[in-house]
Design an enzyme around this catalytic site. Structure first.
Site, PDB file in Angstrom:
ATOM      1  N   GLY A  46     -10.513  -1.905  -4.764  1.00 55.31           N
ATOM      2  CA  GLY A  46     -10.684  -3.238  -4.186  1.00 55.31           C
ATOM      3  C   GLY A  46     -12.118  -3.687  -4.021  1.00 55.31           C
ATOM      4  O   GLY A  46     -12.431  -4.869  -4.141  1.00 55.31           O
ATOM      5  N   ASP A 102     -13.256  -3.705   0.588  1.00 57.82           N
ATOM      6  CA  ASP A 102     -12.947  -5.133   0.436  1.00 57.82           C
ATOM      7  C   ASP A 102     -12.461  -5.751   1.738  1.00 57.82           C
ATOM      8  O   ASP A 102     -12.918  -6.805   2.147  1.00 57.82           O
ATOM      9  CB  ASP A 102     -11.921  -5.343  -0.702  1.00 57.82           C
ATOM     10  CG  ASP A 102     -10.683  -4.455  -0.582  1.00 57.82           C
ATOM     11  OD1 ASP A 102     -10.596  -3.646   0.362  1.00 57.82           O
ATOM     12  OD2 ASP A 102      -9.790  -4.565  -1.454  1.00 57.82           O
ATOM     13  N   ASP A 105      -7.910  -4.125   7.380  1.00 56.82           N
ATOM     14  CA  ASP A 105      -6.634  -4.663   7.869  1.00 56.82           C
ATOM     15  C   ASP A 105      -6.168  -3.785   9.034  1.00 56.82           C
ATOM     16  O   ASP A 105      -6.670  -3.930  10.144  1.00 56.82           O
ATOM     17  CB  ASP A 105      -5.641  -4.707   6.702  1.00 56.82           C
ATOM     18  CG  ASP A 105      -4.318  -5.363   7.059  1.00 56.82           C
ATOM     19  OD1 ASP A 105      -4.261  -6.074   8.077  1.00 56.82           O
ATOM     20  OD2 ASP A 105      -3.321  -5.178   6.329  1.00 56.82           O
ATOM     21  N   LYS A 133      -9.226  -8.817   9.047  1.00 55.97           N
ATOM     22  CA  LYS A 133      -8.172  -9.550   9.760  1.00 55.97           C
ATOM     23  C   LYS A 133      -8.314  -9.150  11.226  1.00 55.97           C
ATOM     24  O   LYS A 133      -7.949  -8.027  11.588  1.00 55.97           O
ATOM     25  CB  LYS A 133      -6.791  -9.195   9.196  1.00 55.97           C
ATOM     26  CG  LYS A 133      -6.613  -9.629   7.745  1.00 55.97           C
ATOM     27  CD  LYS A 133      -5.258  -9.240   7.179  1.00 55.97           C
ATOM     28  CE  LYS A 133      -5.148  -9.609   5.711  1.00 55.97           C
ATOM     29  NZ  LYS A 133      -3.954  -9.030   5.051  1.00 55.97           N
ATOM     30  N   PHE A 154      -1.720 -12.534   3.328  1.00 55.81           N
ATOM     31  CA  PHE A 154      -2.041 -11.646   2.213  1.00 55.81           C
ATOM     32  C   PHE A 154      -2.899 -12.394   1.194  1.00 55.81           C
ATOM     33  O   PHE A 154      -2.486 -13.424   0.670  1.00 55.81           O
ATOM     34  CB  PHE A 154      -0.775 -11.095   1.551  1.00 55.81           C
ATOM     35  CG  PHE A 154      -1.073  -9.920   0.683  1.00 55.81           C
ATOM     36  CD1 PHE A 154      -1.278  -8.659   1.232  1.00 55.81           C
ATOM     37  CD2 PHE A 154      -1.204 -10.072  -0.683  1.00 55.81           C
ATOM     38  CE1 PHE A 154      -1.599  -7.569   0.437  1.00 55.81           C
ATOM     39  CE2 PHE A 154      -1.526  -8.984  -1.490  1.00 55.81           C
ATOM     40  CZ  PHE A 154      -1.724  -7.735  -0.930  1.00 55.81           C
ATOM     41  N   VAL A 155      -4.086 -11.883   0.944  1.00 58.33           N
ATOM     42  CA  VAL A 155      -5.029 -12.582   0.064  1.00 58.33           C
ATOM     43  C   VAL A 155      -5.309 -11.776  -1.212  1.00 58.33           C
ATOM     44  O   VAL A 155      -5.197 -10.548  -1.217  1.00 58.33           O
ATOM     45  CB  VAL A 155      -6.369 -12.878   0.795  1.00 58.33           C
ATOM     46  CG1 VAL A 155      -6.157 -13.878   1.922  1.00 58.33           C
ATOM     47  CG2 VAL A 155      -7.022 -11.607   1.333  1.00 58.33           C
ATOM     48  N   ARG A 167      -7.202  -9.263  -9.417  1.00 52.61           N
ATOM     49  CA  ARG A 167      -8.546  -8.811  -9.018  1.00 52.61           C
ATOM     50  C   ARG A 167      -9.629  -9.658  -9.670  1.00 52.61           C
ATOM     51  O   ARG A 167     -10.722  -9.807  -9.141  1.00 52.61           O
ATOM     52  CB  ARG A 167      -8.767  -7.346  -9.423  1.00 52.61           C
ATOM     53  CG  ARG A 167      -7.881  -6.351  -8.703  1.00 52.61           C
ATOM     54  CD  ARG A 167      -8.417  -4.942  -8.913  1.00 52.61           C
ATOM     55  NE  ARG A 167      -7.420  -3.916  -8.633  1.00 52.61           N
ATOM     56  CZ  ARG A 167      -7.156  -3.425  -7.436  1.00 52.61           C
ATOM     57  NH1 ARG A 167      -7.800  -3.886  -6.386  1.00 52.61           N
ATOM     58  NH2 ARG A 167      -6.260  -2.484  -7.266  1.00 52.61           N
TER      59      ARG A 167
HETATM   60  P1  IMP Z   1      -5.759  -1.011   5.827  1.00 51.24           P
HETATM   61  O1  IMP Z   1      -5.728   0.440   5.455  1.00 51.24           O
HETATM   62  O2  IMP Z   1      -4.459  -1.530   6.390  1.00 51.24           O
HETATM   63  O3  IMP Z   1      -6.953  -1.409   6.677  1.00 51.24           O
HETATM   64  O4  IMP Z   1      -5.882  -1.814   4.482  1.00 51.24           O
HETATM   65  C1  IMP Z   1      -7.018  -1.708   3.727  1.00 51.24           C
HETATM   66  C2  IMP Z   1      -6.716  -1.714   2.269  1.00 51.24           C
HETATM   67  O5  IMP Z   1      -5.474  -2.344   1.962  1.00 51.24           O
HETATM   68  C3  IMP Z   1      -7.801  -2.503   1.601  1.00 51.24           C
HETATM   69  O6  IMP Z   1      -8.768  -1.612   1.076  1.00 51.24           O
HETATM   70  C4  IMP Z   1      -7.059  -3.262   0.540  1.00 51.24           C
HETATM   71  O7  IMP Z   1      -7.095  -2.539  -0.646  1.00 51.24           O
HETATM   72  C5  IMP Z   1      -5.627  -3.364   1.019  1.00 51.24           C
HETATM   73  N1  IMP Z   1      -5.333  -4.678   1.656  1.00 51.24           N
HETATM   74  C6  IMP Z   1      -5.194  -4.957   2.980  1.00 51.24           C
HETATM   75  N2  IMP Z   1      -4.952  -6.256   3.191  1.00 51.24           N
HETATM   76  C7  IMP Z   1      -4.930  -6.837   1.966  1.00 51.24           C
HETATM   77  C8  IMP Z   1      -4.714  -8.198   1.498  1.00 51.24           C
HETATM   78  O8  IMP Z   1      -4.497  -9.172   2.259  1.00 51.24           O
HETATM   79  N3  IMP Z   1      -4.788  -8.353   0.155  1.00 51.24           N
HETATM   80  C9  IMP Z   1      -5.017  -7.355  -0.723  1.00 51.24           C
HETATM   81  N4  IMP Z   1      -5.224  -6.096  -0.336  1.00 51.24           N
HETATM   82  C10 IMP Z   1      -5.173  -5.831   0.989  1.00 51.24           C
HETATM   83 MG    MG Z   2      -8.712  -1.123  -1.083  1.00 52.83          MG
END
Ligand code: IMP
Ligand code: MG
Length: 183
Positions: A46, A102, A105, A133, A154-155, A167
């Site tokens: 990402g 990137d 979340d 977020k 979701f983006v 991407r």
């Molecule tokens: P986390 O582990 O929930 O913090 O998510 C982080 C990873 O999930 C990021 O490195 C992204 O690759 C993916 N991700 C989280 N939210 C999004 C979104 O809205 N769009 C696309 N990828 C996301």
């Molecule tokens: Mg990622």
């Protein structure tokens, strides 16, 4: 591809402007740290496009490390837990490490990478994310440098994917609901 978006959230011009500013913030923080060595650890896939743009605004000598983490979204938008897919390819012991991702979340990905890096005993450990977020990641998993706080949608684009697509979109947009598989 643009037709698959509900709307554009951040234009390529907005992204470029903020990435430039982030570079200046980071350069200020690491001023004088060059002699100890700085490594940017990029979380793939990402952060690929973000890091490529960011490093061209960083005016110091650095190394780049790569680590691949899957948050197992696949054809869904929900994280099913993060897992290391490819381990870090460089030594970071005693170096200043800046993790680049990137989006922050739930924080599962960042927690995993921070824990993996901490055992290597870097001299310092900070994190830069393009997007966040707000209010989703726990207080102990935060980033020192954040490009934009965005709504909880979701983006895709500028490196961010849905099931490995989108991407290559130059802007960041919200994917239309009908393009999500049932999660
Ligand atoms: P986390 O582990 O929930 O913090 O998510 C982080 C990873 O999930 C990021 O490195 C992204 O690759 C993916 N991700 C989280 N939210 C999004 C979104 O809205 N769009 C696309 N990828 C996301
Ligand atoms: Mg990622």
């Amino acid at each position: 591809m643009e037709g698959d978006l509900e709307r554009i959230l951040l234009s390529r011009q907005q992204i470029a402007g903020r990435v430039h500013e982030l570079g200046q913030e980071i350069a200020q923080t690491y001023k004088g740290g060059e002699s100890d060595g700085i490594t940017l650890v990029t979380i793939l896939s990402g952060a690929l496009i973000f890091v490529a743009d960011l490093i061209r605004h960083l005016p110091f000598r650095m190394k780049i490390g790569l680590i691949t983490v899957s948050s197992y979204r696949g054809a869904t938008t929900q994280s099913k837990g993060s897992q290391l897919q490819q381990d870090l390819n460089v030594q970071v012991t005693g170096r200043h490490v800046l993790i680049v991702d990137d989006i922050l979340d739930t924080g599962g990905t960042l927690r995993l990478v921070r824990e993996r890096l901490a055992v290597c005993q870097p001299k310092s450990l900070r994190t830069c994310v393009l997007l966040r977020k707000p209010g989703k990641a726990p207080p102990d998993v935060q980033a020192e440098f954040v490009g934009f706080d965005i709504e909880d949608k979701f983006v895709v684009g500028y490196g961010l994917d849905y099931n490995d697509h989108y991407r290559n979109l130059p802007d960041i947009g919200i994917l239309r609901r009908e393009f999500y598989a049932i999660t």
